[in-house]
Design a protein around this motif. Structure first.
Motif, PDB file in Angstrom:
ATOM      1  N   ALA A   1      10.278  36.883 -34.528  1.00  0.00           N
ATOM      2  CA  ALA A   1      11.344  36.147 -34.294  1.00  0.00           C
ATOM      3  C   ALA A   1      11.199  34.721 -34.408  1.00  0.00           C
ATOM      4  O   ALA A   1      11.910  33.749 -34.921  1.00  0.00           O
ATOM      5  CB  ALA A   1      11.812  36.488 -32.733  1.00  0.00           C
ATOM      6  N   MET A   2       9.910  34.224 -34.108  1.00  0.00           N
ATOM      7  CA  MET A   2       9.653  32.941 -33.791  1.00  0.00           C
ATOM      8  C   MET A   2       9.381  32.499 -35.575  1.00  0.00           C
ATOM      9  O   MET A   2       9.511  31.459 -35.812  1.00  0.00           O
ATOM     10  CB  MET A   2       8.220  32.709 -33.392  1.00  0.00           C
ATOM     11  N   MET A   3       8.641  33.385 -36.256  1.00  0.00           N
ATOM     12  CA  MET A   3       8.613  33.115 -37.821  1.00  0.00           C
ATOM     13  C   MET A   3      10.153  32.973 -38.311  1.00  0.00           C
ATOM     14  O   MET A   3      10.043  31.926 -39.273  1.00  0.00           O
ATOM     15  CB  MET A   3       8.011  34.195 -38.300  1.00  0.00           C
ATOM     16  N   GLN A   4      10.989  33.951 -38.190  1.00  0.00           N
ATOM     17  CA  GLN A   4      12.353  33.749 -38.717  1.00  0.00           C
ATOM     18  C   GLN A   4      12.829  32.405 -38.199  1.00  0.00           C
ATOM     19  O   GLN A   4      13.466  31.537 -38.937  1.00  0.00           O
ATOM     20  CB  GLN A   4      13.196  34.866 -38.289  1.00  0.00           C
ATOM     21  N   GLU A   5      12.718  31.941 -36.983  1.00  0.00           N
ATOM     22  CA  GLU A   5      13.315  30.565 -36.232  1.00  0.00           C
ATOM     23  C   GLU A   5      12.625  29.465 -37.276  1.00  0.00           C
ATOM     24  O   GLU A   5      13.316  28.719 -37.519  1.00  0.00           O
ATOM     25  CB  GLU A   5      13.134  30.507 -34.890  1.00  0.00           C
ATOM     26  N   MET A   6      11.313  29.631 -37.349  1.00  0.00           N
ATOM     27  CA  MET A   6      10.598  28.465 -38.113  1.00  0.00           C
ATOM     28  C   MET A   6      10.965  28.444 -39.459  1.00  0.00           C
ATOM     29  O   MET A   6      11.322  27.229 -39.911  1.00  0.00           O
ATOM     30  CB  MET A   6       8.896  28.762 -37.993  1.00  0.00           C
ATOM     31  N   ILE A   7      11.377  29.384 -40.221  1.00  0.00           N
ATOM     32  CA  ILE A   7      11.638  29.304 -41.782  1.00  0.00           C
ATOM     33  C   ILE A   7      13.113  28.780 -41.590  1.00  0.00           C
ATOM     34  O   ILE A   7      13.436  28.009 -42.463  1.00  0.00           O
ATOM     35  CB  ILE A   7      11.742  30.881 -42.077  1.00  0.00           C
ATOM     36  N   SER A   8      13.827  29.129 -40.752  1.00  0.00           N
ATOM     37  CA  SER A   8      15.499  28.594 -40.763  1.00  0.00           C
ATOM     38  C   SER A   8      15.336  27.095 -40.191  1.00  0.00           C
ATOM     39  O   SER A   8      16.082  26.602 -40.728  1.00  0.00           O
ATOM     40  CB  SER A   8      16.079  29.355 -39.551  1.00  0.00           C
ATOM     41  N   LYS A   9      14.505  26.487 -39.393  1.00  0.00           N
ATOM     42  CA  LYS A   9      14.544  25.180 -39.267  1.00  0.00           C
ATOM     43  C   LYS A   9      13.885  24.503 -40.513  1.00  0.00           C
ATOM     44  O   LYS A   9      14.420  23.683 -40.567  1.00  0.00           O
ATOM     45  CB  LYS A   9      13.544  24.912 -38.090  1.00  0.00           C
ATOM     46  N   LEU A  10      12.827  25.037 -41.133  1.00  0.00           N
ATOM     47  CA  LEU A  10      12.264  24.625 -42.269  1.00  0.00           C
ATOM     48  C   LEU A  10      13.490  24.449 -43.389  1.00  0.00           C
ATOM     49  O   LEU A  10      13.456  23.214 -44.085  1.00  0.00           O
ATOM     50  CB  LEU A  10      11.200  25.329 -42.650  1.00  0.00           C
ATOM     51  N   THR A  11      13.850  25.458 -43.529  1.00  0.00           N
ATOM     52  CA  THR A  11      15.277  25.460 -44.801  1.00  0.00           C
ATOM     53  C   THR A  11      16.119  24.510 -44.259  1.00  0.00           C
ATOM     54  O   THR A  11      16.547  23.688 -45.221  1.00  0.00           O
ATOM     55  CB  THR A  11      15.761  26.782 -44.663  1.00  0.00           C
ATOM     56  N   SER A  12      16.558  24.308 -43.166  1.00  0.00           N
ATOM     57  CA  SER A  12      17.652  23.263 -42.806  1.00  0.00           C
ATOM     58  C   SER A  12      17.299  21.829 -42.868  1.00  0.00           C
ATOM     59  O   SER A  12      17.874  20.943 -43.481  1.00  0.00           O
ATOM     60  CB  SER A  12      18.209  23.955 -41.386  1.00  0.00           C
ATOM     61  N   GLN A  13      15.949  21.710 -42.147  1.00  0.00           N
ATOM     62  CA  GLN A  13      15.611  20.395 -42.134  1.00  0.00           C
ATOM     63  C   GLN A  13      15.319  19.767 -43.799  1.00  0.00           C
ATOM     64  O   GLN A  13      15.555  18.508 -43.978  1.00  0.00           O
ATOM     65  CB  GLN A  13      14.161  20.101 -41.534  1.00  0.00           C
ATOM     66  N   CYS A  14      14.333  20.656 -44.451  1.00  0.00           N
ATOM     67  CA  CYS A  14      14.013  20.217 -45.840  1.00  0.00           C
ATOM     68  C   CYS A  14      15.375  20.215 -46.717  1.00  0.00           C
ATOM     69  O   CYS A  14      15.374  19.107 -47.663  1.00  0.00           O
ATOM     70  CB  CYS A  14      13.013  21.115 -46.528  1.00  0.00           C
ATOM     71  N   TRP A  15      16.125  21.082 -46.480  1.00  0.00           N
ATOM     72  CA  TRP A  15      17.621  20.883 -47.562  1.00  0.00           C
ATOM     73  C   TRP A  15      18.314  19.602 -47.109  1.00  0.00           C
ATOM     74  O   TRP A  15      18.825  18.948 -48.036  1.00  0.00           O
ATOM     75  CB  TRP A  15      18.456  22.131 -46.990  1.00  0.00           C
ATOM     76  N   ASP A  16      18.583  19.349 -45.878  1.00  0.00           N
ATOM     77  CA  ASP A  16      19.188  18.224 -45.552  1.00  0.00           C
ATOM     78  C   ASP A  16      18.495  17.040 -46.026  1.00  0.00           C
ATOM     79  O   ASP A  16      19.130  16.147 -46.284  1.00  0.00           O
ATOM     80  CB  ASP A  16      19.353  18.089 -43.843  1.00  0.00           C
ATOM     81  N   LYS A  17      17.401  16.815 -46.006  1.00  0.00           N
ATOM     82  CA  LYS A  17      16.461  15.672 -46.397  1.00  0.00           C
ATOM     83  C   LYS A  17      16.379  15.686 -47.881  1.00  0.00           C
ATOM     84  O   LYS A  17      16.453  14.376 -48.462  1.00  0.00           O
ATOM     85  CB  LYS A  17      15.063  15.798 -45.985  1.00  0.00           C
ATOM     86  N   CYS A  18      16.223  16.634 -48.722  1.00  0.00           N
ATOM     87  CA  CYS A  18      15.968  16.760 -50.167  1.00  0.00           C
ATOM     88  C   CYS A  18      17.195  16.931 -51.045  1.00  0.00           C
ATOM     89  O   CYS A  18      17.098  16.578 -52.369  1.00  0.00           O
ATOM     90  CB  CYS A  18      14.934  17.805 -50.419  1.00  0.00           C
ATOM     91  N   ILE A  19      18.106  17.457 -50.420  1.00  0.00           N
ATOM     92  CA  ILE A  19      19.234  17.999 -51.289  1.00  0.00           C
ATOM     93  C   ILE A  19      20.197  16.985 -51.104  1.00  0.00           C
ATOM     94  O   ILE A  19      21.214  17.151 -50.028  1.00  0.00           O
ATOM     95  CB  ILE A  19      19.663  19.479 -51.517  1.00  0.00           C
ATOM     96  N   THR A  20      20.626  15.915 -51.810  1.00  0.00           N
ATOM     97  CA  THR A  20      21.606  14.858 -51.413  1.00  0.00           C
ATOM     98  C   THR A  20      22.875  15.186 -52.243  1.00  0.00           C
ATOM     99  O   THR A  20      23.854  14.616 -51.662  1.00  0.00           O
ATOM    100  CB  THR A  20      20.980  13.453 -51.706  1.00  0.00           C
ATOM    101  N   GLY A  21      22.803  15.984 -53.285  1.00  0.00           N
ATOM    102  CA  GLY A  21      24.250  16.027 -53.986  1.00  0.00           C
ATOM    103  C   GLY A  21      24.719  17.417 -53.785  1.00  0.00           C
ATOM    104  O   GLY A  21      23.962  18.128 -53.222  1.00  0.00           O
ATOM    105  N   THR A  22      25.535  17.687 -54.991  1.00  0.00           N
ATOM    106  CA  THR A  22      26.112  19.051 -54.917  1.00  0.00           C
ATOM    107  C   THR A  22      24.745  19.764 -55.672  1.00  0.00           C
ATOM    108  O   THR A  22      24.763  19.229 -56.973  1.00  0.00           O
ATOM    109  CB  THR A  22      27.363  19.092 -55.499  1.00  0.00           C
ATOM    110  N   PRO A  23      24.449  21.037 -55.157  1.00  0.00           N
ATOM    111  CA  PRO A  23      23.054  21.699 -56.111  1.00  0.00           C
ATOM    112  C   PRO A  23      23.973  22.171 -57.203  1.00  0.00           C
ATOM    113  O   PRO A  23      24.904  22.734 -57.308  1.00  0.00           O
ATOM    114  CB  PRO A  23      22.526  22.719 -55.215  1.00  0.00           C
ATOM    115  N   GLY A  24      23.222  22.105 -58.369  1.00  0.00           N
ATOM    116  CA  GLY A  24      23.612  23.100 -59.504  1.00  0.00           C
ATOM    117  C   GLY A  24      22.781  24.233 -59.459  1.00  0.00           C
ATOM    118  O   GLY A  24      22.287  24.815 -58.648  1.00  0.00           O
ATOM    119  N   SER A  25      22.479  24.809 -60.810  1.00  0.00           N
ATOM    120  CA  SER A  25      22.119  26.141 -61.091  1.00  0.00           C
ATOM    121  C   SER A  25      20.330  26.046 -60.993  1.00  0.00           C
ATOM    122  O   SER A  25      19.725  26.864 -60.617  1.00  0.00           O
ATOM    123  CB  SER A  25      22.280  26.580 -62.392  1.00  0.00           C
TER     124      SER A  25
END
Length: 78
Positions: A22-46
């Motif tokens: 559960a802790m690992m899943q939570e960490m992956i979820s947070k990592l995905t959310s934070q890094c996505w918000d920081k790095c993906i600024t436009g509409t993602p393509g393919s």
């Protein structure tokens, strides 16, 4: 289930493993959310652009490094 069943080593090991999952899943979820918000600024393509891919890689690495540092700190405190 009586109280002795709740204290069995097998149950305790199972609960510890589930807690770690559960802790690992939570960490992956947070990592995905934070890094996505920081790095993906436009509409993602393919595909990610090279700058997005580099940003995601660096962000994930920093997040994991920090997580490991925190885990080691807590382990040393116990």
């Amino acid at each position: 289930m009586d109280n002795s069943d709740l204290n069995s080593p097998a149950l305790q090991a199972f609960l510890q493993e589930e807690k770690q999952k559960a802790m690992m899943q939570e960490m992956i979820s947070k990592l995905t959310s934070q890094c996505w918000d920081k790095c993906i600024t436009g509409t993602p393509g393919s595909k990610f652009s090279s700058s997005e891919a580099t940003c995601l890689t660096n962000c994930a690495q920093r997040y994991l490094d920090l997580s490991m540092l925190i885990v080691k700190k807590f382990q040393s405190m116990q």
